[in-house]
Structure formats: structure tokens, C-alpha cells
Design an enzyme around this catalytic site. Structure first.
Site: not given
Length: 851
Positions: A504, A635, A637, A688, A706, A821
Site C-alpha cells: 500500500v 479501501a 470506497l 497483495g 472494520k 488491493g
């Protein structure tokens, strides 16, 4: 009474004849400060400037002591007064400096005479110091006589340097020109007597006069000094008394600057300024000119030009009565007074504000303490004023004596004195005609999280001053300077510290290199990458690292990761971008936020720790630079932001359901297609898509974190232990001794998941990991989901979240898209970076953490 110092013999007799009073044409005063005469090469440069001036006018030169000499003389006087023989070493160094200058500057034929004069002056200086040593005290009278030798020797050497360059010159002792009272250390000039003596003695007919600044003498011939920095005052006094066409102040900077360049590197020269504006800046700490020097020039209407001897080609600053207004820059400059104490008197309503104020100023006057700023609160209950930190104890003693009866009678509380403050001021004649200056100023300070302790504005409206903690002075100066002096359209720099360069972090740095300027430029921001850190090494450059070369720069980095934040934090706008999953980094969030930095993070750990920790971070984020954590869920969104905005708007979240792990979506989408479970996990790890240790995903730790984050943003008080998580894997696999051992044993689950996916297809369902939360329950489990449900329709690494609220109960909000991702997470970080950068520069946009 101490005997007065005998006059220092001059190598020229001063003209006192009527010829000296005849018209000499236009007179120009050129004053050279200590740095301008700091060595032989600079004195030769001075000679060139005097030559050039002589072609246009009749020059009169005023000089300060050679750079650093006045401070050495002060040290010698202090040491001698304490009986410390170390003063002799100080005087030896003073002698060495002047003898070296004489050997480089004096014309050969004059050297014996000048050496004799120098020796006589130094002998007299040593005699005064020895007398103070024997007495055990250096009186102000003796101190003035000692300090005077700095300018006396400087004028002698500068005149000699001029003659060696072909300019006829003579040194003139200002004690023969300026009559003063006997307030040693800060004597006042008798204007009437001095004017007559100046006009008798200057400019003369025997070469350019090089006049000693800083000093004068009483009617009985005793040496006095006019106050530190008063050579400027000597120059403007002479200019006013001689009717000079101009006074030039030559120093080591290009005129008046918009701020102190040591505190504000981007400070720029002010090309034209008014007398009153310059006086205000000087009073509030600007060191380009001493405050008393402005008044003689203003009163006589003589233009001042402040210029740099280091680069005479620069125009410097012109000081005049009414400079043309600049509609784009109503503020001319910003200045600061350091080492200030604030004293507060409470309960003044019992005495009366007017009477209390009169008595405060009377007490300060008796104690010889100057009030730098004075304010009262709107209730007339208390007054506050600022004094130099060194004067605070003396001021308190005087005030306690003045209000002794009121304090003993309980009418006044005991006085409160606090140290370590600075007074800052914005100054500009155009401020009075420009609406919104105060609002702009204090909104800027608020955005920078600068705490203001007191505020004052004069009736002239050309000055707003305020008190801040000394440690916030630099931040306040830079923030206010950017607000008022950045050219229209100029991008504001924001420093970036990137922590973590895994998949990342690497993707984020690549995106920063590819289009960081394009992303932030439209928002008026220029990103400056100042630090990159991983677990073993870091690289730091406060001037900026090239993001296109981040890999090679980090490889060559020599910095320690442990203190990388301290290395890059300067008080300027800073955003910390956390691309790690580190507990150690999470431990420092409070420090980052409380310092005023913003945090942009994909790290779920700090946001899912205990509620106590979560709320502490939230409070620090609200007061500091803000916390932006959209990428901790979904991520790139907008899940976190949507929930936060709904709640902020007054809506109430009733329930949420979704698939929050792009990793698990990918795994079970592929398993639903018939692929072996172990093969799909290996691919996710390699690409990843999963965490480096896939057990973080398969053990449901990641999705539970989360769900906790989303629940907290929605207003649910939720701990990690409150979430019911049905395990996907056995405890044996989850507790495997290493990632490698875990991966080696995964194939034994291939048949089980093949059977479960076949069962799902037969029932018209799909395998999916579903997270649910409402005010009473929170759960995560692997389920057979009917094919028409949103959680069954997602593919690849998609996430989906269904939000039901009071406003959206019948038709819930649905957010769906790629949720895992490196690239999409990095993209989400870049989006958050825009909001964080706007907040730390302009105070815009709330962080997503704030309700």
C-alpha cells in the site's frame, strides 16, 4: 565622582569656522552597522559606497562598532564589575581584532600615528576596567565610557580605510556634537544645543566625516550612550539637524522584510513602507532599525533608505510619509517580541478599572519597566499586560507594593505572572480600510491550532498584536505570513511523512509521484515529501524528497525510524500518512495529532482499540490536524465518510449489513467458481489482496475491526469483544507457528470448501462472509446467501455496504465497488490526503473521525 575620559585625539582638527556653516549642497547620511564594518573587505566595500554617494551629494558617514565588539565590551564590563579577571582576555581579543583591522586598512604613512591612537584608547579602556574590578562594581557611568570605545575605534578605522581607498575622510567623535542628559545607558538628546553643535561641526571641509554612532556627552563632558542599537538614531538625528536629502541605513539584509527570515524563510523585502508602519514593526521586535530612530526622520520628512552592503545592487526599502497603498497586501509586515511575561491582575472592578490602570502604569514607571501590551476583559474584572521576561520580577515587586492594602483586604487576588510567551503583530496602514483582516488573522491562527492568550489593537488600526506561547511563535509567524503574503494563486506547501512502504505504501508513493501535484494543486496545495520510513530505516529531507526516486532514496537513507516524526516536524503544515498495520505507529497517534499534524491512515488498529483510546484519539483529532481514515474500511470506497455524514446531518443509523473484506470476497468468489481454497489463498497473498499473513483475514480479525470502526462512526459504543465472529478456520490452523506452516496445511481444507460451495449452488445461494450490526448486536459469519442479496452479487475484490437509517429505512443506501488491493487503497489515501491538507493549511473540512 569618576574622572571623565579625556578626548581621544583625532587625526584631523574639526572645522569650527564660519566656512563650516556655509552651504555644502545636498547632504546624505550613510549609516553602516556592525556587520557592514565587520572586517577589512567590508570596510573597503563601504569606501566604494561612499565614493559613489560623493558623486551625487555630500556624504556624512555614521558607524556602529565593529561587528560583535559591543557585546564583548558588555561582557568585559560585567566581568570587571564582578571582580572576574577574565575581562582581560576579552579586552585582549578586542585589541587583537582592531590591530588586525588597522594593519589591513591604514595607509602606510599613517600607521605609526594610528597605532599610537589605538594604543592610547585601549590603555584608557583597560584603566576603566581595572577601576571597576577594584571597586567591585561597574557603574552605568563607567559602562557607558567603556562601551563608547566600540564606536570610537570603529570610526577611526573606517576613516583610515576610506583614506586608503583615495577618499579624504576624518573621524568625528559624536561626543563633541550631541549634548545629552546624564541618564547613562539611555541618555536623552538636548535637541536645541545639539543642533547648533552639529551644524557647526558637519559636514566640514576636511574630507568625509565618519561620525561615531551610539554616543554623546553631558554638559560637563561625561560620556553617555543613547541605548543599544542607537547608531541608527544618531544617523537620523544628524539627518534632521542638517536638513539632509536622505538617510541611508546600510545593514546585512535587503531592507525591511515581511518577517524575520530565520523564522519565516519565505519572507520577502518590502520595497516601500511608511514611517508609522516601520515604527510599529520596530516597536514589536523587527530588528532592521531601532524604534527611536524613526521619529527624527518622520518629523523632518526625510526619506529613509534601508539597504544591504552585502549586495548594494538591491533596491532595499524606501521609508516615506505616505507610500502608495497595495490593495493586495494591506499588511506590510509581521514582527515578534520574544521572551515575554504576561502579568494578570484580577478583581480590578473593586478598585475601578481606570484607577487600577493608572496605578499599574505608575508602579511600572517607578520600577522602570515598559508595558509591551495591555488589555482588559469585557467584564472589567481583570487586566493583563506583557513585559519583558527579564523585567517580570521587578514589575511584580512594584505592583505588590502598589496594591498591598487591596491585596491584604481581599479586594484583589494575588498577581499572576506567567513566562515563556511571545508577542506577535501584523502591521499595515492599509489594514484600516480593508474589511476582514481580523477574521482572516484569527481564522488562520485557529486553523494552525495556535492558542492566543491576549489581543490588542490600537485606535490607528494599523496594528493587531497578540500573545502566544513561545513554542508556537514560529508556527504562528509562518501561518500568518502565508495567509497575508502568498501571491494570488501561489500553492501552499504541505509536508508529508509516509510511514510504511509495503504494497500500500509503495503504491501511494508511486501515485504521489505520478499525479500528486495534479490532485492537490486545484486545492491550492503543493505536496512536499519530507520523510519516508519503514521498520528498519528512514530518509528525511526538509527541502523535499523526489517521490519519483523514493526507492533509491530510502535505500540510501541513514535516519532512524524511531524519531523520524521529530526530524520532520517544524510546526509547518504536516500530514502523516500511515500505510502500516503497526501497533507501534498506532501508539504515537496522540502525539502526532496533539502537535497539530493531520493523520491519514489505512491502519485499522488505532481506530479499533478500546473505546477509551478511540475517544482520546477523536478528541485530539478535533483539536489538532484531524484524522482521516476512510481507507480503514472499504479501501477507496466512501463507506466511513457516508456513515459519518449521515450522522453529522442528524440522521440515525438503524442497521448496516455488508461484505467488508475484499480479500474474503475474492477468496469465496473464486471458490464458488470451483477453484481449490488453498490455491486461491496463495494467489491472494502473492498479489497483495490479503494481509501479509492471510490469517488476519481468514481469522476474521480484519473484518471485525472494520465492523467496529463503522459501528463507532455510526455512534454505537462497540468493543472488539462485542462482535460475534463465527470462525472460518480451526484454532489449530490459526495458531500455526508461522505463515509458511499455515500455508502448507491449507490444502486439507480444499475438499470441505468445495462441498460447501456445491451445497450453496444447489440452494440458489453463494458462499459469502457477511458482517451485520445494529444497536443491539454485531456479528461476522460465513453464510449461504440468497443470490438476489447484495452480498451475494459482488465479484472479485468488491465490498458492499447496505445502510439503513431513519431517513433511508425503506430504500437503504448501497455502496459497492473494489474494496481491496494496494492501488485502490492508495487511491483512497490520496483522496483523504486532499482533505487533510486543506484542513492543516486553510482549516477547511472536518476530519471523518469527527461526528
Amino acid at each position: 565622582m569618576e574622572p571623565n575620559a579625556p578626548p581621544i585625539p583625532s587625526d584631523r582638527t574639526e572645522a569650527k569656522s564660519p566656512d563650516a556653516r556655509r552651504s555644502h549642497g545636498k547632504i546624505r547620511i550613510l549609516k553602516f552597522g556592525g556587520t557592514s564594518v565587520g572586517d577589512a573587505s567590508r570596510i573597503r566595500r563601504v569606501a566604494g559606497l561612499v565614493k559613489a554617494a560623493r558623486a551625487e551629494a555630500v556624504p556624512v558617514v555614521v558607524v556602529s562598532a565593529v561587528g560583535g565588539i559591543t557585546n564583548r565590551l558588555v561582557d568585559a564590563a560585567d566581568l570587571a564589575g564582578r571582580g572576574d579577571e577574565a575581562y582581560e582576555q576579552v579586552l585582549d581579543r578586542i585589541e587583537q581584532i582592531h590591530r588586525e583591522l588597522l594593519s589591513e586598512l591604514a595607509p602606510e604613512e599613517e600607521r605609526p600615528q594610528l597605532e599610537q591612537r589605538l594604543g592610547s584608547a585601549l590603555d584608557e579602556l583597560r584603566r576603566l576596567a581595572r577601576g571597576a574590578e577594584l571597586l567591585g562594581e561597574c557603574t552605568m557611568r563607567t559602562r557607558d565610557r567603556m562601551l563608547a570605545f566600540g564606536e570610537i575605534l570603529s570610526s577611526m578605522l573606517v576613516a583610515a580605510g576610506l583614506r586608503s581607498e583615495g577618499v579624504a575622510a576624518r573621524d568625528v567623535d559624536a561626543r563633541t556634537l550631541l549634548r545629552t542628559d546624564d541618564r547613562f545607558g539611555s541618555a536623552r538628546v538636548d535637541q536645541e544645543v545639539s543642533r547648533e553643535q552639529v551644524r557647526d561641526g558637519l559636514p566640514g571641509t576636511e574630507g568625509v566625516p565618519v561620525v561615531t554612532g551610539f554616543i554623546g556627552s553631558t554638559a560637563t563632558g561625561e560620556t553617555t550612550t543613547l541605548g543599544r542599537g542607537a547608531s541608527d538614531y544618531t544617523a537620523t538625528l544628524l539627518g534632521a539637524m542638517l536638513g539632509a536629502e536622505a538617510v541611508e541605513i546600510w545593514t546585512d539584509v535587503d531592507g525591511v522584510l515581511t518577517a524575520d527570515p530565520q523564522a519565516v524563510p519565505e519572507a520577502t523585502p518590502v520595497r516601500e513602507i511608511g514611517y508609522e508602519e516601520l515604527l510599529e514593526l520596530a516597536q514589536f521586535g523587527a530588528k532592521v532599525m531601532c524604534p527611536p530612530a524613526v521619529e527624527p526622520a518622520r518629523k523632518a520628512g526625510i526619506p529613509l533608505r534601508i539597504r544591504s552592503t552585502l549586495d548594494p545592487s538591491l533596491p532595499g526599502t524606501l521609508v516615506v510619509g505616505s507610500p502608495p497603498p497595495d490593495p493586495y497586501r494591506p499588511v506590510r509586515g509581521i514582527s515578534a517580541i520574544r521572551n515575554v511575561a504576561v502579568i494578570r491582575v484580577e478583581g480590578v472592578e473593586t478598585v475601578g478599572v481606570t484607577e487600577a490602570s493608572q496605578r499599574i502604569f505608575r508602579a511600572l514607571g517607578v520600577a522602570n519597566v515598559e508595558s509591551l501590551l495591555f488589555t482588559q476583559d469585557s467584564s472589567a474584572h481583570s487586566v493583563s499586560f506583557a513585559v519583558a521576561g527579564a523585567d517580570a520580577a521587578r514589575a511584580l515587586t512594584a505592583l505588590r507594593a502598589e496594591f498591598r492594602r487591596e491585596r491584604e483586604g481581599g479586594l484583589l487576588r494575588d498577581l499572576v505572572s506567567e513566562q515563556s510567551f511571545s508577542i506577535l503583530a501584523v502591521v499595515g496602514e492599509g489594514m484600516r480600510d480593508t474589511p476582514g483582516i481580523s477574521g482572516r488573522l484569527f481564522s488562520t491562527l485557529g486553523a494552525a491550532k495556535v492558542n492566543v492568550h491576549a489581543i490588542a489593537q490600537g485606535s490607528s488600526e494599523r496594528n493587531i498584536s497578540w500573545v502566544v506561547d513561545s513554542e508556537q511563535e514560529g508556527l504562528a509567524l509562518r501561518s500568518v505570513h502565508r495567509a497575508f503574503f502568498s501571491p494570488p494563486g501561489e500553492l501552499q506547501p504541505v509536508r508529508l511523512l509516509v510511514l510504511g512502504v509495503g504494497s500500500v505504501g509503495g503504491a501511494f508513493l508511486d501515485q504521489l509521484a505520478d499525479h500528486g501535484d495534479e490532485a492537490l494543486g486545484p486545492h491550492g496545495i503543493r505536496p512536499v515529501l519530507v520523510g519516508i520510513s519503514q521498520s528498519q530505516k528512514a530518509v528525511v529531507d526538509l527541502e523535499g524528497l523526489d517521490p519519483n526516486r523514493w526507492r533509491e532514496l530510502l535505500e540510501a537513507g541513514q535516519h532512524t525510524p524511531d524519531n523520524v516524526f521529530e526530524a520532520v516536524f517544524t510546526g509547518d503544515p504536516l500530514v502523516v500518512v500511515d500505510c502500516t498495520a503497526s501497533e507501534v505507529v498506532a501508539d504515537r497517534y496522540l502525539e502526532y495529532l496533539r502537535s497539530g499534524a493531520a493523520v491519514v491512515t489505512a491502519n485499522k488498529i488505532p481506530m479499533s482499540r478500546s473505546l477509551e483510546s478511540y475517544h482520546a484519539i477523536g478528541e485530539a483529532a478535533e483539536r489538532g490536524g484531524g484524522l482521516h481514515h476512510e481507507t480503514t474500511v472499504g479501501a477507496g470506497l466512501p463507506m466511513v465518510r457516508t456513515v459519518a455524514e449521515l450522522r453529522r446531518s442528524g440522521d440515525k443509523i438503524l442497521a448496516m449489513e455488508g461484505a467488508l473484506s475484499g480479500t474474503l470476497t475474492f477468496l469465496f468468489d473464486e471458490v464458488n467458481r470451483g477453484r481449490p481454497f488453498s490455491e486461491v489463498v496463495a494467489e491472494a497473498k502473492e498479489r497483495g489482496i490479503s494481509e501479509p499473513d492471510p490469517r488476519e483475514d481468514l481469522g476474521l480479525k480484519d473484518v471485525v475491526r472494520k465492523l467496529v470502526i463503522l459501528g463507532r462512526v455510526a455512534g454505537f459504543d462497540l468493543e472488539l469483544g462485542d462482535v460475534r465472529a463465527e470462525p472460518i478456520l480451526s484454532a489449530r490452523l490459526l495458531e500455526a507457528p508461522s505463515v509458511e506452516a499455515f500455508m502448507a496445511e491449507l490444502s486439507e481444507l480444499d475438499a470441505e470448501f468445495s462441498d460447501r460451495s456445491r451445497e450453496a449452488r444447489e440452494k440458489g445461494c453463494r458462499l459469502a462472509c457477511v458482517a451485520r450490526i445494529d444497536p443491539s448486536d454485531a456479528s461476522v459469519s460465513l453464510e449461504l446467501v440468497p443470490a438476489e442479496r447484495p452480498t451475494a452479487r459482488i465479484l472479485g475484490t468488491e465490498n458492499v455496504l447496505e445502510i439503513r437509517s431513519e431517513r433511508y429505512s425503506e430504500h437503504p443506501i448501497l455502496i459497492q465497488g473494489p474494496g481491496a488491493g494496494p492501488k485502490v487503497t492508495a487511491s483512497g489515501l490520496m483522496t483523504d490526503l486532499v482533505g487533510a491538507a486543506e484542513r492543516v493549511t486553510h482549516g477547511l473540512r472536518k476530519s471523518v473521525h469527527e461526528p
